[in-house]
Design an enzyme around this catalytic site. Structure first.
Site, PDB file in Angstrom:
ATOM      1  N   THR A  30      -8.320   3.564   8.607  1.00 46.94           N
ATOM      2  CA  THR A  30      -9.551   2.783   8.572  1.00 46.94           C
ATOM      3  C   THR A  30      -9.744   2.052   9.902  1.00 46.94           C
ATOM      4  O   THR A  30      -9.035   1.101  10.201  1.00 46.94           O
ATOM      5  CB  THR A  30      -9.497   1.778   7.402  1.00 46.94           C
ATOM      6  OG1 THR A  30      -9.017   2.460   6.256  1.00 46.94           O
ATOM      7  CG2 THR A  30     -10.865   1.200   7.124  1.00 46.94           C
ATOM      8  N   HIS A  42      -3.712  -4.495   7.710  1.00 46.36           N
ATOM      9  CA  HIS A  42      -3.809  -3.290   8.541  1.00 46.36           C
ATOM     10  C   HIS A  42      -2.920  -3.408   9.773  1.00 46.36           C
ATOM     11  O   HIS A  42      -3.064  -4.341  10.559  1.00 46.36           O
ATOM     12  CB  HIS A  42      -5.245  -2.960   8.986  1.00 46.36           C
ATOM     13  CG  HIS A  42      -5.402  -1.486   9.228  1.00 46.36           C
ATOM     14  ND1 HIS A  42      -4.956  -0.864  10.367  1.00 46.36           N
ATOM     15  CD2 HIS A  42      -5.881  -0.495   8.435  1.00 46.36           C
ATOM     16  CE1 HIS A  42      -5.180   0.431  10.286  1.00 46.36           C
ATOM     17  NE2 HIS A  42      -5.736   0.689   9.118  1.00 46.36           N
ATOM     18  N   GLY A  43      -2.000  -2.461   9.867  1.00 43.04           N
ATOM     19  CA  GLY A  43      -1.140  -2.361  11.052  1.00 43.04           C
ATOM     20  C   GLY A  43       0.010  -3.344  11.088  1.00 43.04           C
ATOM     21  O   GLY A  43       0.777  -3.355  12.064  1.00 43.04           O
ATOM     22  N   GLY A  90       1.111  -1.326   4.364  1.00 39.56           N
ATOM     23  CA  GLY A  90       1.523  -0.011   3.894  1.00 39.56           C
ATOM     24  C   GLY A  90       2.331   0.792   4.882  1.00 39.56           C
ATOM     25  O   GLY A  90       3.545   0.941   4.745  1.00 39.56           O
ATOM     26  N   GLU A 124     -11.102  -9.310   3.181  1.00 42.89           N
ATOM     27  CA  GLU A 124      -9.830  -8.992   3.834  1.00 42.89           C
ATOM     28  C   GLU A 124     -10.129  -8.785   5.316  1.00 42.89           C
ATOM     29  O   GLU A 124     -10.951  -7.944   5.679  1.00 42.89           O
ATOM     30  CB  GLU A 124      -9.214  -7.727   3.220  1.00 42.89           C
ATOM     31  CG  GLU A 124      -7.893  -7.375   3.888  1.00 42.89           C
ATOM     32  CD  GLU A 124      -7.122  -6.265   3.158  1.00 42.89           C
ATOM     33  OE1 GLU A 124      -7.248  -6.140   1.925  1.00 42.89           O
ATOM     34  OE2 GLU A 124      -6.398  -5.540   3.857  1.00 42.89           O
ATOM     35  N   GLU A 168      -8.694   0.595  -3.150  1.00 43.32           N
ATOM     36  CA  GLU A 168      -9.525   0.654  -1.942  1.00 43.32           C
ATOM     37  C   GLU A 168     -10.432   1.862  -2.026  1.00 43.32           C
ATOM     38  O   GLU A 168      -9.961   2.968  -2.341  1.00 43.32           O
ATOM     39  CB  GLU A 168      -8.654   0.796  -0.698  1.00 43.32           C
ATOM     40  CG  GLU A 168      -7.930  -0.461  -0.324  1.00 43.32           C
ATOM     41  CD  GLU A 168      -7.141  -0.259   0.961  1.00 43.32           C
ATOM     42  OE1 GLU A 168      -7.303   0.781   1.635  1.00 43.32           O
ATOM     43  OE2 GLU A 168      -6.332  -1.126   1.267  1.00 43.32           O
ATOM     44  N   ARG A 170      -6.863  12.839   1.009  1.00 42.63           N
ATOM     45  CA  ARG A 170      -5.747  13.253   1.876  1.00 42.63           C
ATOM     46  C   ARG A 170      -4.409  12.654   1.444  1.00 42.63           C
ATOM     47  O   ARG A 170      -3.367  13.135   1.814  1.00 42.63           O
ATOM     48  CB  ARG A 170      -6.029  12.923   3.336  1.00 42.63           C
ATOM     49  CG  ARG A 170      -6.023  11.449   3.639  1.00 42.63           C
ATOM     50  CD  ARG A 170      -6.155  11.178   5.110  1.00 42.63           C
ATOM     51  NE  ARG A 170      -7.483  11.448   5.614  1.00 42.63           N
ATOM     52  CZ  ARG A 170      -7.969  10.883   6.722  1.00 42.63           C
ATOM     53  NH1 ARG A 170      -7.215  10.066   7.431  1.00 42.63           N
ATOM     54  NH2 ARG A 170      -9.194  11.128   7.114  1.00 42.63           N
ATOM     55  N   HIS A 171      -4.448  11.540   0.714  1.00 42.29           N
ATOM     56  CA  HIS A 171      -3.168  11.002   0.212  1.00 42.29           C
ATOM     57  C   HIS A 171      -3.244  10.731  -1.293  1.00 42.29           C
ATOM     58  O   HIS A 171      -2.848  11.564  -2.083  1.00 42.29           O
ATOM     59  CB  HIS A 171      -2.625   9.828   1.047  1.00 42.29           C
ATOM     60  CG  HIS A 171      -3.624   8.837   1.571  1.00 42.29           C
ATOM     61  ND1 HIS A 171      -4.491   8.167   0.761  1.00 42.29           N
ATOM     62  CD2 HIS A 171      -3.856   8.398   2.834  1.00 42.29           C
ATOM     63  CE1 HIS A 171      -5.217   7.341   1.508  1.00 42.29           C
ATOM     64  NE2 HIS A 171      -4.872   7.461   2.767  1.00 42.29           N
ATOM     65  N   ARG A 211      -9.288   8.238  -0.870  1.00 44.54           N
ATOM     66  CA  ARG A 211     -10.252   8.646   0.160  1.00 44.54           C
ATOM     67  C   ARG A 211     -11.117   9.782  -0.348  1.00 44.54           C
ATOM     68  O   ARG A 211     -10.703  10.556  -1.202  1.00 44.54           O
ATOM     69  CB  ARG A 211      -9.520   9.080   1.431  1.00 44.54           C
ATOM     70  CG  ARG A 211      -8.854   7.942   2.172  1.00 44.54           C
ATOM     71  CD  ARG A 211      -8.318   8.418   3.508  1.00 44.54           C
ATOM     72  NE  ARG A 211      -9.391   8.559   4.459  1.00 44.54           N
ATOM     73  CZ  ARG A 211      -9.651   7.690   5.443  1.00 44.54           C
ATOM     74  NH1 ARG A 211      -8.889   6.625   5.608  1.00 44.54           N
ATOM     75  NH2 ARG A 211     -10.656   7.887   6.258  1.00 44.54           N
ATOM     76  N   ASN A 248       0.851  -1.189   0.000  1.00 43.35           N
ATOM     77  CA  ASN A 248       0.000   0.000   0.000  1.00 43.35           C
ATOM     78  C   ASN A 248       0.895   1.250   0.000  1.00 43.35           C
ATOM     79  O   ASN A 248       1.719   1.435   0.898  1.00 43.35           O
ATOM     80  CB  ASN A 248      -0.898  -0.042   1.252  1.00 43.35           C
ATOM     81  CG  ASN A 248      -1.844   1.134   1.331  1.00 43.35           C
ATOM     82  OD1 ASN A 248      -1.447   2.269   1.083  1.00 43.35           O
ATOM     83  ND2 ASN A 248      -3.079   0.884   1.687  1.00 43.35           N
ATOM     84  N   HIS A 277       0.940   6.279   1.874  1.00 43.00           N
ATOM     85  CA  HIS A 277       1.656   7.254   2.693  1.00 43.00           C
ATOM     86  C   HIS A 277       2.862   7.880   1.998  1.00 43.00           C
ATOM     87  O   HIS A 277       3.436   8.841   2.510  1.00 43.00           O
ATOM     88  CB  HIS A 277       1.969   6.657   4.065  1.00 43.00           C
ATOM     89  CG  HIS A 277       0.683   6.389   4.794  1.00 43.00           C
ATOM     90  ND1 HIS A 277      -0.233   7.391   5.038  1.00 43.00           N
ATOM     91  CD2 HIS A 277       0.111   5.234   5.227  1.00 43.00           C
ATOM     92  CE1 HIS A 277      -1.300   6.870   5.627  1.00 43.00           C
ATOM     93  NE2 HIS A 277      -1.119   5.568   5.744  1.00 43.00           N
ATOM     94  N   HIS A 314      -5.608   3.655  -1.688  1.00 42.04           N
ATOM     95  CA  HIS A 314      -6.930   4.030  -1.164  1.00 42.04           C
ATOM     96  C   HIS A 314      -7.213   5.472  -1.560  1.00 42.04           C
ATOM     97  O   HIS A 314      -6.564   6.389  -1.079  1.00 42.04           O
ATOM     98  CB  HIS A 314      -6.896   3.872   0.363  1.00 42.04           C
ATOM     99  CG  HIS A 314      -8.201   4.164   1.044  1.00 42.04           C
ATOM    100  ND1 HIS A 314      -8.355   4.059   2.406  1.00 42.04           N
ATOM    101  CD2 HIS A 314      -9.412   4.539   0.563  1.00 42.04           C
ATOM    102  CE1 HIS A 314      -9.601   4.363   2.734  1.00 42.04           C
ATOM    103  NE2 HIS A 314     -10.257   4.671   1.638  1.00 42.04           N
TER     104      HIS A 314
HETATM  105  N1  PXP Z   1      -5.917  -3.111   4.095  1.00 47.67           N
HETATM  106  C1  PXP Z   1      -6.865  -2.160   4.089  1.00 47.67           C
HETATM  107  C2  PXP Z   1      -8.226  -2.523   3.614  1.00 47.67           C
HETATM  108  C3  PXP Z   1      -6.575  -0.835   4.470  1.00 47.67           C
HETATM  109  O1  PXP Z   1      -7.541   0.105   4.461  1.00 47.67           O
HETATM  110  C4  PXP Z   1      -5.251  -0.522   4.847  1.00 47.67           C
HETATM  111  C5  PXP Z   1      -4.902   0.882   5.222  1.00 47.67           C
HETATM  112  O2  PXP Z   1      -5.205   1.758   4.198  1.00 47.67           O
HETATM  113  C6  PXP Z   1      -4.301  -1.539   4.815  1.00 47.67           C
HETATM  114  C7  PXP Z   1      -4.657  -2.831   4.463  1.00 47.67           C
HETATM  115  C8  PXP Z   1      -2.861  -1.284   5.152  1.00 47.67           C
HETATM  116  O3  PXP Z   1      -2.745  -0.892   6.483  1.00 47.67           O
HETATM  117  P1  PXP Z   1      -1.362  -0.328   6.989  1.00 47.67           P
HETATM  118  O4  PXP Z   1      -1.097   0.920   6.230  1.00 47.67           O
HETATM  119  O5  PXP Z   1      -1.595  -0.111   8.448  1.00 47.67           O
HETATM  120  O6  PXP Z   1      -0.334  -1.393   6.718  1.00 47.67           O
END
Ligand code: PXP
Length: 244
Positions: A104, A193-194, A215, A154, A73, A52-53, A48, A10, A13, A46
């Site tokens: 998210t 995520h995370g 990401g 996911e 996304e 913002r990005h 948005r 991702n 950022h 993503h």
């Molecule tokens: N998967 C989804 C659906 C997300 O919305 C995000 C964050 O945009 C990620 C994965 C990646 O998360 P992170 O940036 O925390 O790795």
């Protein structure tokens, strides 16, 4: 050894940093090319509502130049649907979006928004995109994804990554149970995520998971060691977890 686990990188950022100055550098499309060279199987971005990005222009360029699948996304809105139908990305991941959130927070309420999602999922599927729903590790949400005809879900790993000790172990069990349930019911299971070097191993070791989307940690780590090195290390940890 089980099937290789795909890595979606991702690049949101990179755009966050670019937008801090309102100029063209650093370019997320250039980051995508480096990610592919480093072993990313796909690129995730993503768009948005507040831009913002990632920008509309980034999506247009990524659609044109990427040599790997784009996972787009988006929130389940008419505006985003129109953009996705125009660009026809390989995959679309529907995510919940709140204007004020930092990222998210929590999964999509697929069960509660059935009628609205049904129309969006059908339109995206007819247009050739593979639809994924970003949901919490919850059986009711998986059942909703199945009844909506989404081929992929996911699982949100943000909570797992934020927790520690016994609570984290319990969340991992919840994720494993949900992944096994969804996979047995015919859904392709992704997670994300995370995730970081510290949290990826136990998630990557879940054999039914086919793809991780990562990401923020990779882009942060890239500041210290470079994007290519960060992705190669993440890939190594994922492969090692799969082989174990
Ligand atoms: N998967 C989804 C659906 C997300 O919305 C995000 C964050 O945009 C990620 C994965 C990646 O998360 P992170 O940036 O925390 O790795």
């Amino acid at each position: 050894m089980s099937e290789t686990l795909r890595l979606g990188v991702n690049i949101d950022h990179v755009a966050t940093i670019r937008n801090a100055r309102g100029i063209r550098h650093p370019d997320p499309v250039r980051a995508a090319a480096i990610a592919v060279r480093a072993g990313a199987d796909g690129i995730t971005a993503h768009l948005r509502e507040d831009r913002r990005h990632i920008s509309d222009g980034d999506i247009a360029t990524l659609t044109d130049v990427l040599s790997v699948p784009l996972n787009f996304e988006m929130a389940a809105t008419d505006e985003m649907l129109e953009i996705a139908l125009r660009h026809k990305p390989h995959a679309v991941c529907l995510v919940p979006e709140k204007r004020q959130e930092l990222t998210t927070e929590g999964g999509l309420d697929a069960a509660g928004q059935h009628n609205r999602l049904k129309h969006i999922i059908s339109a995206l599927t007819d247009s050739g995109s593979r639809v994924s729903l970003f949901i919490d590790a919850d059986q009711a949400q998986l059942d909703a994804a199945l009844s909506l005809g989404a081929p992929v879900t996911e699982i949100h790993t943000g909570r797992y990554c934020d927790l520690t000790g016994e609570a984290r172990a319990e969340e991992l069990e919840r994720i494993k149970k949900a992944v096994a349930y969804g996979s047995a019911a015919g859904l392709e299971m992704h997670a994300g995520h995370g995730l970081s070097y510290a949290t990826v191993t136990d998630i990557a070791a879940i054999p039914e998971i086919k793809e991780l989307n990562i990401g923020h940690f990779l882009i942060g780590e890239a500041i210290f060691h470079g994007l290519e090195t960060a992705i190669v290390e993440m890939r190594r940890l994922m492969d090692e977890a799969r082989a174990a």
